[in-house]
Motif scaffolding. Structure first.
Motif, mmCIF file in Angstrom:
data_model
loop_
_atom_site.group_PDB
_atom_site.id
_atom_site.type_symbol
_atom_site.label_atom_id
_atom_site.label_comp_id
_atom_site.label_asym_id
_atom_site.label_seq_id
_atom_site.Cartn_x
_atom_site.Cartn_y
_atom_site.Cartn_z
ATOM 1 N N TYR A 173 36.595 34.873 37.288
ATOM 2 C CA TYR A 173 38.154 35.418 37.962
ATOM 3 C C TYR A 173 37.705 36.935 37.886
ATOM 4 C CZ TYR A 173 42.208 33.712 40.442
ATOM 5 O OH TYR A 173 43.148 33.553 41.166
ATOM 6 N N TYR A 174 37.184 37.559 38.441
ATOM 7 C CA TYR A 174 37.344 38.888 38.774
ATOM 8 C C TYR A 174 37.265 39.951 37.475
ATOM 9 C CZ TYR A 174 38.657 36.773 43.301
ATOM 10 O OH TYR A 174 38.797 35.977 44.212
ATOM 11 N N THR A 175 37.112 39.227 36.174
ATOM 12 C CA THR A 175 36.877 40.190 35.204
ATOM 13 C C THR A 175 35.737 39.854 34.437
ATOM 14 O OG1 THR A 175 39.271 39.950 34.898
ATOM 15 C CG2 THR A 175 38.113 40.540 33.014
ATOM 16 N N ALA A 176 35.091 41.018 33.933
ATOM 17 C CA ALA A 176 33.821 40.877 33.146
ATOM 18 C C ALA A 176 34.102 41.559 31.823
ATOM 19 C CB ALA A 176 32.683 41.608 33.953
ATOM 20 N N ILE A 204 35.052 46.201 29.350
ATOM 21 C CA ILE A 204 35.944 45.238 30.237
ATOM 22 C C ILE A 204 36.008 45.904 31.500
ATOM 23 C CG2 ILE A 204 38.395 46.197 29.409
ATOM 24 C CD1 ILE A 204 39.355 43.413 29.812
ATOM 25 N N HIS A 205 35.933 45.082 32.672
ATOM 26 C CA HIS A 205 35.789 45.396 33.753
ATOM 27 C C HIS A 205 36.433 44.423 34.870
ATOM 28 C CE1 HIS A 205 32.839 46.320 37.647
ATOM 29 N NE2 HIS A 205 33.932 46.683 37.885
ATOM 30 N N HIS A 206 37.642 45.020 35.705
ATOM 31 C CA HIS A 206 38.328 44.085 36.488
ATOM 32 C C HIS A 206 38.253 44.738 37.952
ATOM 33 C CE1 HIS A 206 41.363 41.150 37.253
ATOM 34 N NE2 HIS A 206 42.105 42.178 38.024
ATOM 35 N N ASP A 207 38.044 43.731 38.825
ATOM 36 C CA ASP A 207 38.012 43.902 40.195
ATOM 37 C C ASP A 207 39.224 43.520 40.757
ATOM 38 O OD1 ASP A 207 37.223 44.169 42.718
ATOM 39 O OD2 ASP A 207 35.166 43.144 42.748
ATOM 40 N N PHE A 208 39.741 44.303 41.804
ATOM 41 C CA PHE A 208 40.917 44.142 42.618
ATOM 42 C C PHE A 208 40.534 43.589 43.999
ATOM 43 C CE2 PHE A 208 42.469 47.423 39.455
ATOM 44 C CZ PHE A 208 43.306 46.602 38.966
ATOM 45 N N GLN A 209 39.380 42.959 44.083
ATOM 46 C CA GLN A 209 38.916 42.532 45.701
ATOM 47 C C GLN A 209 39.941 41.415 46.076
ATOM 48 O OE1 GLN A 209 35.557 39.757 45.956
ATOM 49 N NE2 GLN A 209 34.909 40.876 43.798
ATOM 50 N N TYR A 210 40.507 40.600 45.177
ATOM 51 C CA TYR A 210 41.508 39.683 45.699
ATOM 52 C C TYR A 210 42.966 40.271 46.236
ATOM 53 C CZ TYR A 210 43.635 40.429 41.080
ATOM 54 O OH TYR A 210 44.136 41.266 39.806
ATOM 55 N N LEU A 211 43.005 41.411 45.855
ATOM 56 C CA LEU A 211 44.434 42.223 46.500
ATOM 57 C C LEU A 211 44.154 43.207 47.648
ATOM 58 C CD1 LEU A 211 46.034 43.315 42.945
ATOM 59 C CD2 LEU A 211 46.592 41.332 44.697
ATOM 60 N N LEU A 212 42.805 43.512 47.624
ATOM 61 C CA LEU A 212 42.327 44.426 48.668
ATOM 62 C C LEU A 212 41.238 43.965 49.675
ATOM 63 C CD1 LEU A 212 42.288 47.380 46.107
ATOM 64 C CD2 LEU A 212 44.214 46.881 47.639
ATOM 65 N N PRO A 216 36.934 48.087 53.187
ATOM 66 C CA PRO A 216 35.291 47.987 53.300
ATOM 67 C C PRO A 216 34.571 48.143 52.114
ATOM 68 C CG PRO A 216 36.076 49.878 54.301
ATOM 69 C CD PRO A 216 37.516 49.078 53.720
ATOM 70 N N PHE A 217 35.328 48.561 51.072
ATOM 71 C CA PHE A 217 34.662 48.649 49.779
ATOM 72 C C PHE A 217 35.510 47.852 48.521
ATOM 73 C CE2 PHE A 217 37.607 52.291 50.761
ATOM 74 C CZ PHE A 217 38.498 51.994 49.564
ATOM 75 N N SER A 218 34.865 47.862 47.396
ATOM 76 C CA SER A 218 35.463 47.312 46.497
ATOM 77 C C SER A 218 36.126 48.279 45.470
ATOM 78 C CB SER A 218 34.300 46.394 45.667
ATOM 79 O OG SER A 218 33.339 47.453 45.107
#
Length: 346
Positions: A173-176, A204-212, A216-218
């Motif tokens: 869920y977008y977190t590593a 820890i690494h959290h991606d905001f792709q679900y909000l953005l 065109p980039f992550s």
């Protein structure tokens, strides 16, 4: 094989693979010359903060991965010299009397000199500094070479330092979450003693792709931490100049953002930017030629902490190779070509 382990362990714990006076000098320098060892702390941070990410993106579904990142740092001029102030006490005494109107001759002496002197990796000469000798009236009668207590570089031929570790990553869920470990179990080395060293790490690494989603980039945030735990217990040989136990505790960290773009389906370019920090703290009790050094004497030495960036290229194909260039307090590279992922994130 014993010499290999001895050289590796001593380098990592900021000592050197030599015997006699040079080793004694280096241990004593850990008490009052923290800048002499600053490149060790800086290198610790640069090496252990590299290669944590195989992508700027983290997927929604569960994924598991194992990899072996390898990082390399290139020592630069700031790693070989540092600036120090030297105070000529005799000159200061003469100048004070001169300012008070006393009839003294200070012979143009210099109270404070700022000079460059070698670090543990330095290849320059120890600076020659003056010490003013006064007569009973307070005038300078001669200038001798001062005892600065500075020592020369013991590893001047070292220009590149590598680091390799085992890394495993779990994401959902977008977190590593990433775990790392590299070390040596406690081993005994003939005529030297018992040594042990470990570098555990957590990231820890959290991606905001679900909000953005429309970008065109992550874009994501990340942080990682690596601890240093090293131990040396000297041998019981009566000929040893150094007897006792010595420990090193350290921490390196990185906090920042990670942004990536895929120009091609089989290639991702991503950038890490943030703040890097590292320090190493000696402790323990050592008897060095009859002089006792204990926990109250050691000084903490910090890295040249500051902004750090890394430009990386990842290929989400078989073995998921990643290569990167590091820029900050030091320059370096890392490569990760031995990797397994249970599922590639989209």
């Amino acid at each position: 094989m014993g010499r290999f382990f001895k050289a590796l362990v001593l380098l990592l714990v900021a000592l050197i693979p030599v015997r006699g006076n040079s080793l004694n000098e280096t241990v004593n320098a850990l008490v009052d010359q923290k800048d002499y060892f600053r490149p060790i702390a800086t290198t610790f941070g640069t090496l252990t903060n590299a290669g944590w990410f195989q992508s700027a993106s983290v997927g929604k579904e569960f994924s598991f991965g194992v990899s072996i990142p390898i990082s390399i740092v290139y020592l630069n001029g700031a790693d070989r010299e540092y600036s120090v102030r030297y105070y000529d006490d005799g000159c200061t005494t003469c100048r004070i009397q001169e300012d008070r109107g006393a009839d003294v001759d200070c012979r143009g002496c210099i109270e404070v000199q700022r000079v460059s002197t070698p670090t543990i990796f330095g290849d320059s000469e120890i600076p020659e500094l003056s010490r003013s000798i006064l007569n009973r009236h307070g005038s300078v009668i001669s200038v001798n070479e001062g005892d600065t207590g500075l020592i020369g570089g013991h590893l001047p031929d070292v220009s590149v330092l590598p680091y390799v570790t085992l890394q495993t990553t779990f994401s959902y869920y977008y977190t590593a979450l990433t775990l790392r470990y590299m070390g040596l179990p406690e081993i005994g080395i003939s005529d030297f003693g018992d040594v042990k060293i470990a570098f555990p790490g957590f990231g820890i690494h959290h991606d905001f792709q679900y909000l953005l989603e429309d970008l065109p980039f992550s874009l994501s945030v990340a942080a990682n931490f690596t601890w240093l735990n090293a131990y040396w217990k000297t041998g019981e040989d009566d000929d040893n100049d150094i007897v006792g136990e010595f420990n090193l505790k350290g921490l390196s960290s990185f906090v920042g953002i990670v942004s990536g773009y895929k120009p091609l389906n089989f290639m991702e370019v991503f950038l890490e930017m943030g703040w890097e920090n590292s320090f190493i703290q000696p402790s323990g009790t050592l008897d060095v030629d009859g002089t006792l050094i204990d926990d109250d004497d050691w000084v903490r030495f910090k890295g040249r902490n500051g902004f750090r960036a890394s430009l990386n290229v990842a290929f989400p194909i078989r073995f998921n190779p990643v290569i990167g260039m590091i820029g900050g307090s030091q320059f370096g590279n890392f490569i990760n070509i031995i990797s397994f992922k249970s599922k590639n994130s989209d």
